[in-house]
Scaffold this active site. Structure first.
Site, PDB file in Angstrom:
ATOM      1  CE  LYS A   1      -4.312   1.213   3.711  1.00 44.75           C
ATOM      2  NZ  LYS A   1      -2.975   1.780   3.979  1.00 44.75           N
TER       3      LYS A   1
ATOM      4  NE  ARG B   1       6.658   2.019   6.071  1.00 39.19           N
ATOM      5  CZ  ARG B   1       5.524   2.032   5.389  1.00 39.19           C
ATOM      6  NH1 ARG B   1       4.368   2.153   6.025  1.00 39.19           N
ATOM      7  NH2 ARG B   1       5.540   1.948   4.083  1.00 39.19           N
TER       8      ARG B   1
ATOM      9  CB  SER C   1       7.597   5.468  -4.305  1.00 36.88           C
ATOM     10  OG  SER C   1       6.861   6.027  -3.230  1.00 36.88           O
TER      11      SER C   1
ATOM     12  CD  GLN D   1       3.570   5.657   0.876  1.00 40.83           C
ATOM     13  OE1 GLN D   1       4.729   5.686   1.279  1.00 40.83           O
ATOM     14  NE2 GLN D   1       2.641   4.926   1.448  1.00 40.83           N
TER      15      GLN D   1
ATOM     16  CG  ASP E   1       0.100  -2.053  -0.937  1.00 42.56           C
ATOM     17  OD1 ASP E   1       1.314  -2.011  -0.694  1.00 42.56           O
ATOM     18  OD2 ASP E   1      -0.615  -1.034  -0.999  1.00 42.56           O
TER      19      ASP E   1
ATOM     20  CE  LYS F   1       5.473  -1.005   0.068  1.00 42.59           C
ATOM     21  NZ  LYS F   1       5.031   0.325  -0.386  1.00 42.59           N
TER      22      LYS F   1
ATOM     23  NE  ARG G   1       3.004  -5.619   4.183  1.00 43.02           N
ATOM     24  CZ  ARG G   1       2.289  -4.576   3.796  1.00 43.02           C
ATOM     25  NH1 ARG G   1       2.360  -4.155   2.555  1.00 43.02           N
ATOM     26  NH2 ARG G   1       1.502  -3.965   4.652  1.00 43.02           N
TER      27      ARG G   1
ATOM     28  NE  ARG H   1      -1.380  -3.703   2.287  1.00 42.29           N
ATOM     29  CZ  ARG H   1      -2.537  -3.051   2.129  1.00 42.29           C
ATOM     30  NH1 ARG H   1      -3.679  -3.696   2.162  1.00 42.29           N
ATOM     31  NH2 ARG H   1      -2.546  -1.731   1.948  1.00 42.29           N
TER      32      ARG H   1
END
Ligand code: S3P
Length: 448
Positions: free
Chosen positions: A23, A124, A176, A178, A330, A357, A361, A405
């Protein structure tokens, strides 16, 4: 809302199971292909919804993307400054990576943009990316939400007109990929040098792919530097081969470890070191996963992952912390399921990022484990799992809270339970692994 009902495995899993393309690599191949010069041909892109969001976003900004008869995707790059304003708000769906990477691209354009997301993405936090971009001169505003002063989607991005961003040096408070990627992308358009200093090595697909396409990017330890001074502003389009997604493969490997396995092989998985924390964590827990047929796909190391009979005979508790947590971020929910089968306790530390996330999580993983009859202690930045030493999980109902997930982890746990496990709210499995149930069923699992 869809549910899956999983029955305990009655025989060892066996077979060869393919996973969708990675991904993270997929997002980047679409985004960089779109702003490259010339055509980029992408092989192995995932059909998962998250990558398709990035594809639609680039198409909405005037990039021609076409599926070739071979199944490969052809992206006609428009060049660094060739994007057009989208007619509507860009819908990033469930995909945080689409939204955060696009922040770095859209804040450098002359036109305004708006980005929206689904219920989960709208919860988020975005200031982690909009704040450093603002230091470069970006003008991004978000909506208010849960935490005061934080920005949440929708995001409004004001175009720069004739202006330009300026490079900055940014020391990331939290690793991070991202955020790093958004800054590096913005850095391509900026005046002067942009440097990102990482506190730990997050996944490095942006660096690998941009450098491969001829971007003025260098990596020196934890410092990544983009210096467009004197650069002709051209990224070279070409061929990108997307390797199998290790984060999807982790569920299949774990299935073999918790449900029993004859021989299970997942071909051509990305084993870039920034992504293989789950393999190292499994190794520390005493599981044996073999890497076979090593090769290379557009700069990323690739291998077949194989688990065979006896691979999980001696699962023991461990400590997952620091850099290992980052490299397995992840995969922590599914590692928690494996840890719950081991003897002894496993301590998951330094995982505060899991709280923001697709769901919180830490909370959703602990809730899942409790329902399965596993002792667990929850902390702000992690949790401790009391292994059942091979005893089966309790038949139960699990809420996935819309998190792909968590949904897939719940299904895998169901293979090793003392009765059926029902997993609710599983539609988002399609964001990363649309063929998950089919693939697992072909290995011998019973899911309806
Ligand atoms: C991703 C980075 C990670 C990861 C996410 C994908 C990426 O997030 O959890 O699933 O492709 O850059 P962070 O950058 O927030 O750690």
């Amino acid at each position: 809302m869809t549910s899956f009902i999983v029955s305990p495995a009655t025989k060892p899993l066996i077979g060869i199971a393919n996973v969708p393309g990675d991904k993270s690599v997929g997002h980047r191949s679409l985004l960089f292909g779109a702003i490259a010069s010339g055509e980029t041909v992408i092989r192995g892109l995932s059909g998962g919804q998250d990558n398709q969001r990035t594809r639609s976003a680039m198409a909405a900004m005037g990039v021609e993307i076409e599926e070739l008869p071979t199944g490969q995707l052809s992206v006609q790059g428009v060049g660094l400054r060739g994007l057009k304003q989208a007619a509507q708000a860009i819908d990033c769906g469930n995909s945080g990576t689409t939204m955060r990477l696009l922040c770095g691209l859209l804040c450098a354009q002359s036109f305004d943009s708006t980005m929206v997301g689904d219920h989960s993405l709208t919860g988020r936090p975005m200031r982690r990316v909009t704040d450093p971009l603002a230091k470069m001169g970006a003008r991004i505003e978000g909506a208010s939400g849960k935490r005061e002063g934080e920005y949440y989607p929708p995001l409004s991005i004001r175009g720069l007109g004739d202006g330009r961003l300026s490079g900055i040096r940014y020391e990331q408070p939290v690793a991070s990929a991202q955020v790093k990627s958004a800054l590096l992308i913005a850095g391509l358009f900026a005046e002067g040098v942009t440097e990102v200093v990482e506190p730990g090595r997050s996944r490095n697909h942006t660096e690998l792919m941009l450098a491969h396409m001829g971007a003025p990017l260098t990596v020196d330890g934890r410092v990544i530097r983009v210096d467009p001074t004197g650069w002709d502003g051209k990224l070279a389009g070409g061929k990108v081969s997307v390797p199998g997604d290790p984060s999807s493969a982790a569920f299949l490997i774990a299935a073999g470890l918790v449900a029993g396995v004859e021989r299970l092989s997942v071909p051509e998985v990305c084993v870039n070191r920034t992504r293989t924390g789950f393999l190292d964590a499994l190794g520390e827990m005493g599981a044996r996963v073999e890497l076979e047929c090593r090769s290379d796909a557009s700069g990323d190391a690739v291998a077949d992952l194989v688990v065979s009979r006896g691979a999980a005979e001696q699962l023991v508790g461990s400590v997952i912390a620091g850099e290992l947590t980052l490299r397995a971020l992840d995969e922590l929910p599914i590692l928690a399921i494996v840890a719950a089968r081991a003897s002894g306790t496993t301590d998951f530390r330094d995982a505060k990022e899991l709280r923001v996330k697709e769901s919180d999580r830490i909370s959703t993983t602990c809730e899942m484990l409790r329902n399965l009859g596993v002792g667990v202690e929850e902390r702000e930045d992690g949790f401790t799992v009391q292994g059942l030493a091979g005893k089966p999980f309790k038949a139960c109902e699990i809420e996935a809270h819309g998190d792909h997930r968590i949904a897939m982890s719940g299904v895998i746990a169901g293979l090793a339970a003392d009765g059926d496990v029902k997993v609710n709210d599983v539609d988002n499995v399609a964001t990363s692994f649309p063929t998950f149930v089919k693939t697992l069923s072909a290995l011998g699992a019973q899911i309806r």
